[in-house]
Design a protein around this motif. Structure first.
Motif, mmCIF file in Angstrom:
data_model
loop_
_atom_site.group_PDB
_atom_site.id
_atom_site.type_symbol
_atom_site.label_atom_id
_atom_site.label_comp_id
_atom_site.label_asym_id
_atom_site.label_seq_id
_atom_site.Cartn_x
_atom_site.Cartn_y
_atom_site.Cartn_z
ATOM 1 N N LYS A 1 30.145 -16.853 10.503
ATOM 2 C CA LYS A 1 30.855 -15.581 10.302
ATOM 3 C C LYS A 1 32.287 -15.843 9.809
ATOM 4 N N ASN A 2 32.892 -16.914 10.344
ATOM 5 C CA ASN A 2 34.276 -17.263 9.971
ATOM 6 C C ASN A 2 34.380 -18.782 9.854
ATOM 7 N N PRO A 3 34.392 -19.310 8.627
ATOM 8 C CA PRO A 3 34.408 -20.778 8.450
ATOM 9 C C PRO A 3 35.623 -21.439 9.110
ATOM 10 N N GLU A 4 36.656 -20.669 9.400
ATOM 11 C CA GLU A 4 37.858 -21.246 10.027
ATOM 12 C C GLU A 4 37.826 -21.122 11.550
ATOM 13 N N PHE A 5 36.669 -20.666 12.098
ATOM 14 C CA PHE A 5 36.603 -20.380 13.538
ATOM 15 C C PHE A 5 37.067 -21.558 14.407
ATOM 16 N N VAL A 6 36.558 -22.761 14.120
ATOM 17 C CA VAL A 6 36.894 -23.926 14.955
ATOM 18 C C VAL A 6 38.379 -24.248 14.839
ATOM 19 N N THR A 7 38.882 -24.302 13.620
ATOM 20 C CA THR A 7 40.305 -24.635 13.426
ATOM 21 C C THR A 7 41.196 -23.611 14.120
ATOM 22 N N GLU A 8 40.843 -22.340 13.982
ATOM 23 C CA GLU A 8 41.706 -21.289 14.552
ATOM 24 C C GLU A 8 41.658 -21.240 16.088
ATOM 25 N N ASN A 9 40.532 -21.724 16.677
ATOM 26 C CA ASN A 9 40.361 -21.574 18.135
ATOM 27 C C ASN A 9 40.182 -22.898 18.872
ATOM 28 N N LEU A 10 40.565 -24.017 18.222
ATOM 29 C CA LEU A 10 40.223 -25.328 18.783
ATOM 30 C C LEU A 10 40.645 -25.513 20.248
ATOM 31 N N CYS A 11 41.864 -25.133 20.581
ATOM 32 C CA CYS A 11 42.344 -25.361 21.954
ATOM 33 C C CYS A 11 41.544 -24.520 22.957
ATOM 34 N N ASP A 12 41.262 -23.262 22.616
ATOM 35 C CA ASP A 12 40.486 -22.404 23.525
ATOM 36 C C ASP A 12 39.043 -22.893 23.656
ATOM 37 N N ILE A 13 38.467 -23.363 22.544
ATOM 38 C CA ILE A 13 37.087 -23.881 22.598
ATOM 39 C C ILE A 13 37.057 -25.111 23.515
ATOM 40 N N ALA A 14 38.017 -26.037 23.298
ATOM 41 C CA ALA A 14 38.055 -27.264 24.108
ATOM 42 C C ALA A 14 38.258 -26.926 25.581
ATOM 43 N N ALA A 15 39.183 -26.004 25.859
ATOM 44 C CA ALA A 15 39.464 -25.640 27.257
ATOM 45 C C ALA A 15 38.235 -24.996 27.897
ATOM 46 N N SER A 16 37.508 -24.163 27.131
ATOM 47 C CA SER A 16 36.355 -23.450 27.688
ATOM 48 C C SER A 16 35.176 -24.384 27.965
ATOM 49 N N ILE A 17 34.908 -25.316 27.051
ATOM 50 C CA ILE A 17 33.765 -26.225 27.291
ATOM 51 C C ILE A 17 34.127 -27.196 28.429
ATOM 52 N N GLN A 18 35.375 -27.649 28.455
ATOM 53 C CA GLN A 18 35.803 -28.540 29.544
ATOM 54 C C GLN A 18 35.686 -27.820 30.890
ATOM 55 N N HIS A 19 36.127 -26.569 30.926
ATOM 56 C CA HIS A 19 36.070 -25.773 32.154
ATOM 57 C C HIS A 19 34.616 -25.648 32.632
ATOM 58 N N THR A 20 33.694 -25.420 31.696
ATOM 59 C CA THR A 20 32.275 -25.257 32.066
ATOM 60 C C THR A 20 31.729 -26.565 32.646
ATOM 61 N N ILE A 21 32.028 -27.696 31.990
ATOM 62 C CA ILE A 21 31.525 -28.996 32.485
ATOM 63 C C ILE A 21 32.087 -29.256 33.896
ATOM 64 N N ILE A 22 33.367 -28.966 34.089
ATOM 65 C CA ILE A 22 33.997 -29.204 35.400
ATOM 66 C C ILE A 22 33.369 -28.302 36.464
ATOM 67 N N GLU A 23 33.105 -27.037 36.096
ATOM 68 C CA GLU A 23 32.496 -26.122 37.079
ATOM 69 C C GLU A 23 31.118 -26.618 37.505
ATOM 70 N N ILE A 24 30.344 -27.141 36.547
ATOM 71 C CA ILE A 24 29.001 -27.663 36.868
ATOM 72 C C ILE A 24 29.136 -28.826 37.863
ATOM 73 N N LEU A 25 30.073 -29.735 37.579
ATOM 74 C CA LEU A 25 30.262 -30.908 38.452
ATOM 75 C C LEU A 25 30.764 -30.487 39.832
ATOM 76 N N MET A 26 31.773 -29.619 39.846
ATOM 77 C CA MET A 26 32.414 -29.258 41.115
ATOM 78 C C MET A 26 31.477 -28.476 42.027
ATOM 79 N N SER A 27 30.635 -27.623 41.450
ATOM 80 C CA SER A 27 29.797 -26.800 42.321
ATOM 81 C C SER A 27 28.794 -27.684 43.097
#
Ligand code: KG4
Ligand code: ZN
Length: 340
Positions: free
Chosen positions: A232-258
């Protein structure tokens, strides 16, 4: 005066060639040679890893002995990683250790790499050193493994749960690859995540029974999400890189911590340790430390250099085996799969 017990440790299970010297439980030297060659391939290439180990092993051992300020004749025993790991890589370290031990006519000690990651908590390298007391729980998270281990003693460990597919480190590395970031992806995701919003994007978490983990579904979900948004937006990753990284990291950590919280409750243990390369992750460290206050945990996090692959952890494990006279014969062979 008694002769000191000096252990040379050798690690070569994946893509780090490492040697360390421990004298009576205290670290004298720890040398690690990484292998840049894999970066351009986006992951470890086993054939290239074995060749690099072959080139690095003698200089690395030489440096460790020199830095420790000992002579090779002072070494009491040689400990090496028998497995688990890449067969070609393990063969280099095992063959070297066998030959060196035979040449010096001293005992040989085999070490399980996963046990060593946990015993890294006992590497005594300063006066402020603090280790957990038994029993404790250890979350071992690396590029090849994800386990929750009940540690009752140095060599009495029970795996309470583990991944049924990808490891947590692999989840970081694969997410980075999908984002076109270089290998290893964990540290890079960690870096971008520091300036992102961890709640911006939601990813489905796996429903796995007991204390086991799964990360392959998360990887597929993440890939579909990125492909979909990028179409939909070829620039999606570049424009949202920090939020994407923070969100996937948060999900992995939640899986481990639970799962870790469930294990702590089930076994009524509040001493929680972490081991393996992913324990370098700043989000995971923070999540653990937050629970010191929230749940009354006492958290043990090794120094960064003892989280990722190193030989100090092999030498300390070898030292504990040396005290029990648990030696290995020259006919030993490496094991790519080697359970705790
Ligand atoms: O224990 P290790 O050095 O080697 C194995 O035995 O696998 O772990 C390497 C793994 C890689 O997947 C790497 O991406 C991950 O540890 N890693 C991290 C971080 N530093 C290394 N993952 C997340 N955040 C980090 N800061
Ligand atoms: Zn490792």
């Amino acid at each position: 005066m008694n002769k000191p017990n000096i252990i040379l440790g050798i690690e070569s299970s994946c893509d780090d060639t490492a040697a360390a010297v421990i004298q009576d439980g205290k670290l004298l030297a720890s040398i690690v040679a990484g292998q840049e060659v894999h970066r351009q391939y986006g992951g470890v290439v086993p054939e290239l890893a074995s060749r690099a180990h072959q080139q690095n092993i003698i200089p690395v051992v030489h440096q460790a002995i020199a830095k420790a300020g000992i002579r090779k004749e002072d070494i009491s025993a040689i400990a090496f990683t028998r497995g688990p790991g890449l067969m070609g890589s393990l063969l280099v370290g095992a063959s070297f250790a066998k030959a060196f031990a035979m040449g010096l006519n001293i005992p040989l000690i085999e070490v399980n790499h996963m046990q060593a990651h946990i015993l890294a908590h006992f590497i005594e390298d300063s006066s402020s050193f603090k280790s957990p007391s038994f029993p404790f729980l250890c979350l071992t998270v690396s590029g090849g493994h994800t386990q929750i281990v009940l540690v009752k003693d140095y060599f009495d460990m029970t795996v309470l749960g583990e991944t049924i597919d990808d490891a947590a480190g692999e989840a970081f590395d694969k997410a980075a690859k999908i984002l076109n970031l270089p290998y290893p992806g964990g540290p890079i995701i960690d870096k971008y995540a520091a300036s992102g919003n961890p709640l911006k994007f939601k990813f489905t978490k796996p429903q796995i029974p007991d204390l086991n983990f799964s990360f392959s579904g998360l990887k597929t979900g993440f890939m579909n999400f990125i492909n979909n948004e990028s179409s939909k937006n070829p620039e999606f990753v570049t424009e949202n890189l920090c939020d994407i990284a923070a969100s996937i990291q948060h999900t992995i950590i939640e899986i481990l911590m639970s799962k870790l919280k469930t294990a702590a409750l089930q076994h009524n243990i509040n001493q929680i340790a972490i081991a393996g390369g992913v324990s370098a992750n700043s989000g995971l460290r923070k999540a653990l430390l937050d629970n010191e206050e929230l749940l009354g945990w006492i958290v043990f996090i090794p120094k960064f250099e003892y989280c990722t692959d190193n030989a100090a952890m092999i030498a300390i494990t070898g030292y504990f085996k040396f005290l029990k006279k648990e030696f290995t014969s020259q006919v030993t062979t490496p094991m790519a799969r080697y359970s705790l």
